[in-house]
Design a protein around this motif. Sequence first.
Motif, PDB file in Angstrom:
ATOM      1  N   LYS A   2       0.855  -1.188   0.000  1.00  6.40           N
ATOM      2  CA  LYS A   2       0.000   0.000   0.000  1.00  6.40           C
ATOM      3  C   LYS A   2       0.887   1.232   0.000  1.00  6.40           C
ATOM      4  N   LYS A   3       0.858   1.969  -1.083  1.00  4.31           N
ATOM      5  CA  LYS A   3       1.666   3.171  -1.204  1.00  4.31           C
ATOM      6  C   LYS A   3       0.855   4.256  -1.898  1.00  4.31           C
ATOM      7  N   LEU A   4       1.293   5.488  -1.690  1.00  5.74           N
ATOM      8  CA  LEU A   4       0.674   6.611  -2.385  1.00  5.74           C
ATOM      9  C   LEU A   4       1.384   6.786  -3.732  1.00  5.74           C
ATOM     10  N   ILE A   5       1.096   5.892  -4.655  1.00  5.64           N
ATOM     11  CA  ILE A   5       1.752   5.945  -5.958  1.00  5.64           C
ATOM     12  C   ILE A   5       0.738   5.607  -7.050  1.00  5.64           C
ATOM     13  N   ASN A   6       1.158   5.797  -8.291  1.00  4.18           N
ATOM     14  CA  ASN A   6       0.368   5.338  -9.430  1.00  4.18           C
ATOM     15  C   ASN A   6       1.058   4.072  -9.947  1.00  4.18           C
ATOM     16  N   GLU A  14       7.374  10.927 -11.203  1.00  5.81           N
ATOM     17  CA  GLU A  14       6.252  11.675 -10.640  1.00  5.81           C
ATOM     18  C   GLU A  14       6.620  12.371  -9.331  1.00  5.81           C
TER      19      GLU A  14
ATOM     20  N   VAL B 194      -6.210  10.803   4.624  1.00  4.78           N
ATOM     21  CA  VAL B 194      -6.430   9.402   4.259  1.00  4.78           C
ATOM     22  C   VAL B 194      -5.337   8.559   4.920  1.00  4.78           C
ATOM     23  N   LEU B 196      -3.433   4.707   5.118  1.00 11.19           N
ATOM     24  CA  LEU B 196      -3.224   3.396   4.495  1.00 11.19           C
ATOM     25  C   LEU B 196      -2.964   2.330   5.553  1.00 11.19           C
ATOM     26  N   THR B 197      -2.467   2.757   6.709  1.00  7.86           N
ATOM     27  CA  THR B 197      -2.220   1.813   7.811  1.00  7.86           C
ATOM     28  C   THR B 197      -2.584   2.504   9.119  1.00  7.86           C
ATOM     29  N   GLU B 215      -7.343  -1.942   1.555  1.00  8.37           N
ATOM     30  CA  GLU B 215      -8.272  -0.881   1.968  1.00  8.37           C
ATOM     31  C   GLU B 215      -7.542   0.385   2.402  1.00  8.37           C
ATOM     32  N   MET B 216      -8.254   1.495   2.334  1.00  9.33           N
ATOM     33  CA  MET B 216      -7.761   2.730   2.945  1.00  9.33           C
ATOM     34  C   MET B 216      -8.935   3.399   3.658  1.00  9.33           C
ATOM     35  N   HIS B 233      -8.063   0.451  -1.791  1.00  7.67           N
ATOM     36  CA  HIS B 233      -6.855   1.236  -1.999  1.00  7.67           C
ATOM     37  C   HIS B 233      -6.805   1.677  -3.460  1.00  7.67           C
ATOM     38  N   ALA B 236      -2.481   7.131  -6.496  1.00 13.58           N
ATOM     39  CA  ALA B 236      -2.232   8.473  -5.970  1.00 13.58           C
ATOM     40  C   ALA B 236      -3.123   9.500  -6.660  1.00 13.58           C
ATOM     41  N   ILE B 239      -6.594   9.175  -5.208  1.00 13.21           N
ATOM     42  CA  ILE B 239      -6.631   9.667  -3.823  1.00 13.21           C
ATOM     43  C   ILE B 239      -6.567  11.191  -3.807  1.00 13.21           C
ATOM     44  N   CYS B 309      -1.681  10.553   4.322  1.00 11.78           N
ATOM     45  CA  CYS B 309      -1.399  11.984   4.175  1.00 11.78           C
ATOM     46  C   CYS B 309      -2.674  12.765   4.387  1.00 11.78           C
TER      47      CYS B 309
END
Lengths: 335, 335
Positions: A2-6, A14, B194, B196-197, B215-216, B233, B236, B239, B309
Motif C-alpha cells: 500500500k503506497k501513495l503511488i500510481n 512523478e 487518508v 493506508l495503515t 483498503e484505505m 486502496h 495516488a 486519492i 497523508c
Amino acid sequence: MKKLINDPADVVKEALAGFAAAHPQIRVDHTHRIVYRAEPARLGKVAVVSGGGSGHEPMHIGFVGAGMLDAACAGEIFTSPVPDQMLVATQQVDNGAGVLHIVKNYTGDVLNFEMAGELATALSGAGNEIQVETVRTDDDVAVQDSLYTAGRRGVGVTVLVEKIAGAGAEQGRPLAEVAAIARRVNENGRSLGVALTSCTVPTAGRPTFELADDEMEVGIGIHGEPGRRREPHATAAEIAELLVEPVVADLPLRRGDTVLAFLNGMGGTPLIEIYLMYGEISRILAARGLTVARSLVGPYVTSLEMAGCSLTLLRLDDELLSLWDAPVTTPALRW
Amino acid sequence: MKKLINDPADVVKEALAGFAAAHPQIRVDHTHRIVYRAEPARLGKVAVVSGGGSGHEPMHIGFVGAGMLDAACAGEIFTSPVPDQMLVATQQVDNGAGVLHIVKNYTGDVLNFEMAGELATALSGAGNEIQVETVRTDDDVAVQDSLYTAGRRGVGVTVLVEKIAGAGAEQGRPLAEVAAIARRVNENGRSLGVALTSCTVPTAGRPTFELADDEMEVGIGIHGEPGRRREPHATAAEIAELLVEPVVADLPLRRGDTVLAFLNGMGGTPLIEIYLMYGEISRILAARGLTVARSLVGPYVTSLEMAGCSLTLLRLDDELLSLWDAPVTTPALRW
C-alpha cells in the motif's frame, strides 16, 4: 503493497514533478532527472554535485541550494543514476572552478560517476577543461564489504560531507581544498544503523527482507541489504548502546573529543521515537566524556518506509564546526 | 509492537529529554512538560501558546521559536495536556500583552485550555490580569462530530494558524487582532486525510484499528479515529481527487482563488510518496483554476507511524500571505 503511488515504474518521475511544484526556487530537468539551484552560483565558485538512487529523500534532491549542492542526480529507486545524468549535471554547473562529485560508495554509483567525470574532461574543449574531483563516502562500520559495495557503504556522513563541502565551496575555496575538506569529513565520520521493519521497493511489490515481530537487524544498509546480525528487539537504551559502541570504537573517539551527532530516521519511524532515541544517545555520549557541539535529528537519509534509525558521529575541529554553521538554504536543511 | 522506546509509559517524558538535547536553543520544563522559547519575547508582545496530545511531532513542540509559538504543552500520547500545564505556560510567557491559546477542537483540549484560561485570569493580581483569548481550529471536513469532538476536528490548519498568528504577534499587534488573524486562518482553511495503515499507541501495544491489505480509510482522524468511509486502496491520482474535491467544495474555493497548499505526511509514509502525491494535488488545483502561491510539503502533523497523508488548503489574501512569509525560527519550520 500500500503506497501513495500510481504505476510503480513512474514513482521517481512523478515524485520529481511534485518536488518541482513544491519548491519553485529549485529547477528540475525532468529529461535528465537532475535538480539544480535555480540561481546559478557565482563565477569562480566550485560546484558540488551528488546523486544516487532515489528512495532516500530528502537526500540528495532536498540538499540542493545555496551553501550545499549545486546539483543532484536522481536514479531509479535504490539504483544509481546513469553517467549521462552526472555528465549533464557536471557540464551545467561548472563555473570555471571545477566540480566536486560526492559519491556514496556503492559499486554502481562509483563506476557511473567515474565515467561521467572522464567524459566531462574528455568532452570539454582544449583550454576549457572541466576539472572534476571525486570524494567517496564510506562511513558505515557495519560491514567491510556488502551486497553492493567493495569496502564500506556510504550512508549518513554523506549529508555532513555535502553540507560542509558545500560551505567550503561557497566561501570561494579552490577545488582541491573543497575536496580535501570533504575527505576530512568522511574520514572523521562513522555510522551504524538498525532496522525494525523492511522497506518495500515499489517495482518489487513486496518487502525486501523479512524480520520476525521480535527481531531487529543491526547494521542494516539503506537499501535493506543485510547488516551485521539479527537480534531480539531491544529497548531504546539498549539499541543506543549497540549503535554508539562500534561507531566510537572505530573512529576511535576519545574522552574530551567534540562531535556532531546525527541521529537519522529511516523513514517509517515517527519523530517522537527518534527524539527519544536521541535522548539515549546523548546521555551515553556524555557519559563517555564526549562533547556534542552540534546535532542533527530527523529523517534525512531514509530507506523508503523502513522503520529504524542510524547514528553518525563526526569528530569536529574548529574549521569543520564553522563550515557546518555557515548559512544553508535548501528544501531540507536551512539556517 | 516494535518501537524505539523503553517503557511505553515513559515515551513522552523521554522524548522531551531528547528534544531538549537536540535543540539547546529551546527550553524544556520537564516537570510541567512545557517547551519554551529560550530567549523570552520582548515586553509588549502577545504570547502564543498551543499544545495537545503527543504523537503528532513535530506539532506542537517543533513550532516553538521566534515568529511562531512562545510555548507548547505536551500531553501524553493522543491525550490532552492538563490545565495545570497550560496555566503554568500562560503565566510564564505573558509579557503584559496577553496570551493567545490555539486549541485543536477536541473535547479534552477545549475543556482543559478553557479551565487554564480562567485560572490564569483569576489568579493574576488585581491591576495585573493576564488577558487570554482562545482560538479553536476545526478544519477537518471529514466528519461533523467525531469520537473525541463536538463539531469538526482540528488538524492540519493548526500549523498554519500557529505560523501566521505567531507572525502577527511578532509584529507587535494587540491580542484581539492576533486572535482575529488566527480565526481568519481557521475559517479559510479546510483539511481532509487518508490512512493506508494504522498507528499503534505504545501503552496499547496493538494497532488502533485494522485495515485490510487492499483498503484505505478516507477522512481519517489524527488519532486513528474513524473517517468517512473505507474504500479499496486507489492510485495516488485517485486519492488526490478524493482529497481535493471535499476540501474545495467545503470552503468553497472558486476559480481564480489563491491558496496555500499543505500536503502533510502522517508519519509512516516516505517523503518520496508525499512528493509524488503533491504533484497530483498540484496538477488538480491548477486544472481547477486555483493559484498555489505557497506550499508546505512534509510530515508536520503526524499520527505516530500511520501511513497516509492529509491535504489542507488555505485561501490566502495579501495579509495572510505576508504573515506566512515572515521569518520563523523553530526546530521544524525555519525561513
